[in-house]
Design a protein around this motif. Structure first.
Motif, PDB file in Angstrom:
ATOM      1  N   LYS A 157      -2.177  12.276   2.052  1.00 55.61           N
ATOM      2  CA  LYS A 157      -3.245  11.859   1.152  1.00 55.61           C
ATOM      3  C   LYS A 157      -2.917  12.332  -0.251  1.00 55.61           C
ATOM      4  O   LYS A 157      -2.168  13.293  -0.455  1.00 55.61           O
ATOM      5  CB  LYS A 157      -4.580  12.445   1.616  1.00 55.61           C
ATOM      6  CG  LYS A 157      -5.067  11.887   2.945  1.00 55.61           C
ATOM      7  CD  LYS A 157      -6.409  12.496   3.337  1.00 55.61           C
ATOM      8  CE  LYS A 157      -6.897  11.936   4.662  1.00 55.61           C
ATOM      9  NZ  LYS A 157      -8.176  12.551   5.095  1.00 55.61           N
ATOM     10  N   LEU A 158      -3.477  11.656  -1.232  1.00 54.72           N
ATOM     11  CA  LEU A 158      -3.200  11.944  -2.634  1.00 54.72           C
ATOM     12  C   LEU A 158      -3.492  13.410  -2.953  1.00 54.72           C
ATOM     13  O   LEU A 158      -4.577  13.914  -2.667  1.00 54.72           O
ATOM     14  CB  LEU A 158      -4.037  11.035  -3.537  1.00 54.72           C
ATOM     15  CG  LEU A 158      -3.758  11.135  -5.040  1.00 54.72           C
ATOM     16  CD1 LEU A 158      -2.332  10.696  -5.350  1.00 54.72           C
ATOM     17  CD2 LEU A 158      -4.752  10.272  -5.832  1.00 54.72           C
ATOM     18  N   ASP A 187       2.443  17.111  -2.884  1.00 61.15           N
ATOM     19  CA  ASP A 187       2.702  15.875  -3.633  1.00 61.15           C
ATOM     20  C   ASP A 187       3.913  15.095  -3.116  1.00 61.15           C
ATOM     21  O   ASP A 187       4.407  14.176  -3.786  1.00 61.15           O
ATOM     22  CB  ASP A 187       2.862  16.136  -5.138  1.00 61.15           C
ATOM     23  CG  ASP A 187       1.626  16.774  -5.743  1.00 61.15           C
ATOM     24  OD1 ASP A 187       0.513  16.427  -5.291  1.00 61.15           O
ATOM     25  OD2 ASP A 187       1.757  17.640  -6.629  1.00 61.15           O
ATOM     26  N   THR A 194       1.881   9.620   6.387  1.00 68.42           N
ATOM     27  CA  THR A 194       1.726   9.507   4.936  1.00 68.42           C
ATOM     28  C   THR A 194       0.644  10.458   4.449  1.00 68.42           C
ATOM     29  O   THR A 194      -0.483  10.446   4.954  1.00 68.42           O
ATOM     30  CB  THR A 194       1.370   8.066   4.537  1.00 68.42           C
ATOM     31  OG1 THR A 194       2.478   7.211   4.832  1.00 68.42           O
ATOM     32  CG2 THR A 194       1.060   7.973   3.050  1.00 68.42           C
ATOM     33  N   GLN A 228       1.524   7.007  -6.841  1.00 74.03           N
ATOM     34  CA  GLN A 228       0.504   7.971  -7.245  1.00 74.03           C
ATOM     35  C   GLN A 228       0.943   9.396  -6.930  1.00 74.03           C
ATOM     36  O   GLN A 228       0.816  10.306  -7.758  1.00 74.03           O
ATOM     37  CB  GLN A 228      -0.817   7.653  -6.538  1.00 74.03           C
ATOM     38  CG  GLN A 228      -1.475   6.362  -6.987  1.00 74.03           C
ATOM     39  CD  GLN A 228      -2.720   6.041  -6.188  1.00 74.03           C
ATOM     40  OE1 GLN A 228      -2.868   6.442  -5.027  1.00 74.03           O
ATOM     41  NE2 GLN A 228      -3.639   5.313  -6.793  1.00 74.03           N
ATOM     42  N   GLN A 229       1.479   9.573  -5.738  1.00 77.18           N
ATOM     43  CA  GLN A 229       1.895  10.900  -5.301  1.00 77.18           C
ATOM     44  C   GLN A 229       3.092  11.396  -6.119  1.00 77.18           C
ATOM     45  O   GLN A 229       3.139  12.559  -6.539  1.00 77.18           O
ATOM     46  CB  GLN A 229       2.247  10.843  -3.799  1.00 77.18           C
ATOM     47  CG  GLN A 229       2.320  12.185  -3.113  1.00 77.18           C
ATOM     48  CD  GLN A 229       0.958  12.766  -2.771  1.00 77.18           C
ATOM     49  OE1 GLN A 229      -0.025  12.565  -3.473  1.00 77.18           O
ATOM     50  NE2 GLN A 229       0.917  13.523  -1.694  1.00 77.18           N
ATOM     51  N   ASP A 261      -1.649   7.170   8.524  1.00 79.24           N
ATOM     52  CA  ASP A 261      -2.180   8.465   8.100  1.00 79.24           C
ATOM     53  C   ASP A 261      -1.487   9.633   8.793  1.00 79.24           C
ATOM     54  O   ASP A 261      -1.499  10.760   8.281  1.00 79.24           O
ATOM     55  CB  ASP A 261      -3.683   8.530   8.383  1.00 79.24           C
ATOM     56  CG  ASP A 261      -4.485   7.597   7.497  1.00 79.24           C
ATOM     57  OD1 ASP A 261      -3.944   7.167   6.453  1.00 79.24           O
ATOM     58  OD2 ASP A 261      -5.637   7.287   7.845  1.00 79.24           O
ATOM     59  N   GLU A 284       2.089   1.836  -3.453  1.00 78.09           N
ATOM     60  CA  GLU A 284       0.994   2.313  -4.298  1.00 78.09           C
ATOM     61  C   GLU A 284       0.745   3.801  -4.075  1.00 78.09           C
ATOM     62  O   GLU A 284       0.618   4.579  -5.030  1.00 78.09           O
ATOM     63  CB  GLU A 284      -0.281   1.506  -3.996  1.00 78.09           C
ATOM     64  CG  GLU A 284      -1.476   1.905  -4.849  1.00 78.09           C
ATOM     65  CD  GLU A 284      -2.732   1.117  -4.490  1.00 78.09           C
ATOM     66  OE1 GLU A 284      -3.810   1.489  -4.985  1.00 78.09           O
ATOM     67  OE2 GLU A 284      -2.642   0.145  -3.719  1.00 78.09           O
ATOM     68  N   ASN A 285       0.668   4.190  -2.799  1.00 76.52           N
ATOM     69  CA  ASN A 285       0.465   5.603  -2.476  1.00 76.52           C
ATOM     70  C   ASN A 285       1.623   6.461  -2.985  1.00 76.52           C
ATOM     71  O   ASN A 285       1.424   7.540  -3.541  1.00 76.52           O
ATOM     72  CB  ASN A 285       0.333   5.780  -0.952  1.00 76.52           C
ATOM     73  CG  ASN A 285      -0.946   5.195  -0.401  1.00 76.52           C
ATOM     74  OD1 ASN A 285      -1.905   4.959  -1.142  1.00 76.52           O
ATOM     75  ND2 ASN A 285      -0.980   4.942   0.895  1.00 76.52           N
ATOM     76  N   ILE A 341       5.510  12.409  -0.317  1.00 76.53           N
ATOM     77  CA  ILE A 341       4.961  11.180   0.267  1.00 76.53           C
ATOM     78  C   ILE A 341       4.764  11.313   1.768  1.00 76.53           C
ATOM     79  O   ILE A 341       3.683  11.034   2.296  1.00 76.53           O
ATOM     80  CB  ILE A 341       5.887   9.983  -0.030  1.00 76.53           C
ATOM     81  CG1 ILE A 341       6.055   9.795  -1.539  1.00 76.53           C
ATOM     82  CG2 ILE A 341       5.322   8.696   0.599  1.00 76.53           C
ATOM     83  CD1 ILE A 341       7.230   8.904  -1.917  1.00 76.53           C
ATOM     84  N   LYS A 359       0.838  -1.205   0.000  1.00 75.67           N
ATOM     85  CA  LYS A 359       0.000   0.000   0.000  1.00 75.67           C
ATOM     86  C   LYS A 359       0.869   1.250   0.000  1.00 75.67           C
ATOM     87  O   LYS A 359       0.553   2.240  -0.670  1.00 75.67           O
ATOM     88  CB  LYS A 359      -0.936   0.004   1.205  1.00 75.67           C
ATOM     89  CG  LYS A 359      -1.902   1.189   1.215  1.00 75.67           C
ATOM     90  CD  LYS A 359      -2.839   1.146   2.406  1.00 75.67           C
ATOM     91  CE  LYS A 359      -3.778   2.349   2.394  1.00 75.67           C
ATOM     92  NZ  LYS A 359      -4.676   2.359   3.586  1.00 75.67           N
ATOM     93  N   ALA A 360       1.963   1.191   0.740  1.00 76.09           N
ATOM     94  CA  ALA A 360       2.875   2.340   0.801  1.00 76.09           C
ATOM     95  C   ALA A 360       3.457   2.639  -0.576  1.00 76.09           C
ATOM     96  O   ALA A 360       3.549   3.805  -0.980  1.00 76.09           O
ATOM     97  CB  ALA A 360       3.988   2.072   1.805  1.00 76.09           C
TER      98      ALA A 360
END
Length: 396
Positions: free
Chosen positions: A352-353, A358, A350, A40-41, A347, A36-37, A360, A33-34
């Motif tokens: 949010k998108l 932008d 990390t 995207q960022q 949270d 993936e985030n 991480i 998940k890390a």
């Protein structure tokens, strides 16, 4: 009776194994998940600066982006972040941007006026070479190592860090400089020129003698007398006080002596890394989540800022160091890493998108005494976070 005990033992072993597997799977999910985030960022970040020639992200303060050209010491970290994302996702857009932003740093191969060439080039071109084998990157790295070597004074035995504040420092060397020796060791292996290794070893040895206190904390800055080659001043530039333990500096030391052992197999470096790790893990001011305050001796603790970047460098180093120690120490180190990674992936740390400029991770501290990048995102926090995630993923 013995048969029954054997069955119970087998059931217990199966149960314990299952618990261990579930825990590993759980951490794997955290890591996946890390990544993936982060991808995207980072793609948002890459697109934001795509059409701004030579610009590279630096931080995000007061709701505003801050960027730099390649001259800023952090210029290699965002390209390096993209390379780690490509390594773990093989996304072609990420690869395109990794090459684009890496090329923006190339001119630093000629830099001779500061010691940060290793940060700039090894994090960008070094990772690019490792993952693609691009021949052109070898020339950049070797030229950069030659440039860095010009800052070595054989009489002092160290690579000079800064050229400013000459009214205070004759020959300043900062603990951060350990991180740039990896480029020198690469150059020695690639070129077969032992000069690079001799410079790296000399710097590492003299730093171990003069930068560290009996408890294995380190000064930030040690300035040397150019005639005698001995220290004339020991202090800090970014820490709370001259005798304090500036948190990111302690992590630089841990990371530096860990890879120095990997590359040289000199057990003195391994013992140094283990002693630094012991200082950090057992420090009375280390929070339970192992995300340090910006200085271990900051007078405002606990009402002061953390430094996620110090935690990411520490985590990445501990993962590698765990490969070189006995089973008990390995377990201890990896327990700390597990806590750090889960905390950073939460949270609380990390972003949010689309938020946090932008970047991480949140909650790093650049230079607290100068009120610069305080409780802000930093490119090197993101870089070493992804390096730690990459190293941890390979060990699951």
């Amino acid at each position: 009776m013995n048969k029954k005990r054997t069955q119970i033992s087998l059931l217990l072993l199966i149960a314990l194994t299952t618990v261990g597997q579930l825990k590993a799977q759980s951490l794997k999910k955290v890591i996946d998940k890390a990544f993936e985030n982060a991808q995207q960022q980072s793609l948002l970040m890459a697109k934001k600066y795509e059409n701004q020639p030579r610009r590279l992200p630096r931080s995000f303060e007061g709701g505003k982006d801050t960027s730099s050209d390649s001259r800023w010491w952090c210029s290699g970290f965002f390209p390096g972040t993209l390379w780690y994302l490509y390594e773990n996702g093989k996304n072609q857009d990420v690869l395109k941007y990794a090459k684009l932003y890496t090329d923006r740093v190339e001119r630093e191969k000629y830099t001779t006026d500061n010691h940060d060439v290793g940060f700039m080039l090894y994090c960008s071109f070094g990772n690019g070479l490792r993952l693609t084998g691009e021949e052109r990157y070898k020339e950049v790295l070797l030229t950069g190592a030659k440039s860095l070597a010009t800052r070595f004074d054989a009489n002092v035995g160290l690579i000079r860090s800064w050229d400013h504040n000459t009214d205070i420092w004759q020959y300043p060397v900062i603990i951060d400089n350990l991180m740039n020796l990896e480029l020198m060791l690469w150059a020695a292996n690639y070129s077969k020129d032992e000069k690079f290794k001799k410079i790296a070893v000399s710097h590492a040895d003299k730093t171990m003698i003069h930068h560290f206190r009996p408890d294995f904390s380190s000064y930030h800055v040690v300035s040397y007398d150019k005639k005698t080659g001995l220290p004339h001043k020991k202090q800090t530039h970014q820490g709370a006080a001259d005798d304090s333990a500036w948190s990111r500096g302690q992590s630089w030391g841990l990371y530096g002596y860990t890879y120095l052992y990997r590359e040289t197999k000199d057990k003195r470096y391994l013992e140094q890394a283990k002693n630094i790790a012991n200082f950090l893990i057992n420090h009375p001011q280390m929070p339970k989540d192992f995300i340090p305050y910006w200085d271990y001796n900051a007078p405002q603790i606990p009402n002061t800022t953390r430094d996620a970047s110090a935690a990411t460098v520490m985590a990445s180093a501990l993962i590698e160091l765990s490969d070189f120690v006995d089973a008990d120490l390995k377990k201890k180190y990896m327990k700390v890493v597990d806590t750090q990674i889960r905390t950073l992936a939460s949270d609380e740390y990390t972003a949010k998108l689309g938020e946090n400029g932008d970047f991480i991770l949140k909650h790093s501290t650049g230079a607290f005494p100068f009120k610069s990048e305080v409780d802000a995102p930093l490119t090197y926090a993101d870089y070493y976070y992804l390096e730690a995630l990459t190293r941890l993923k390979k060990r699951l």
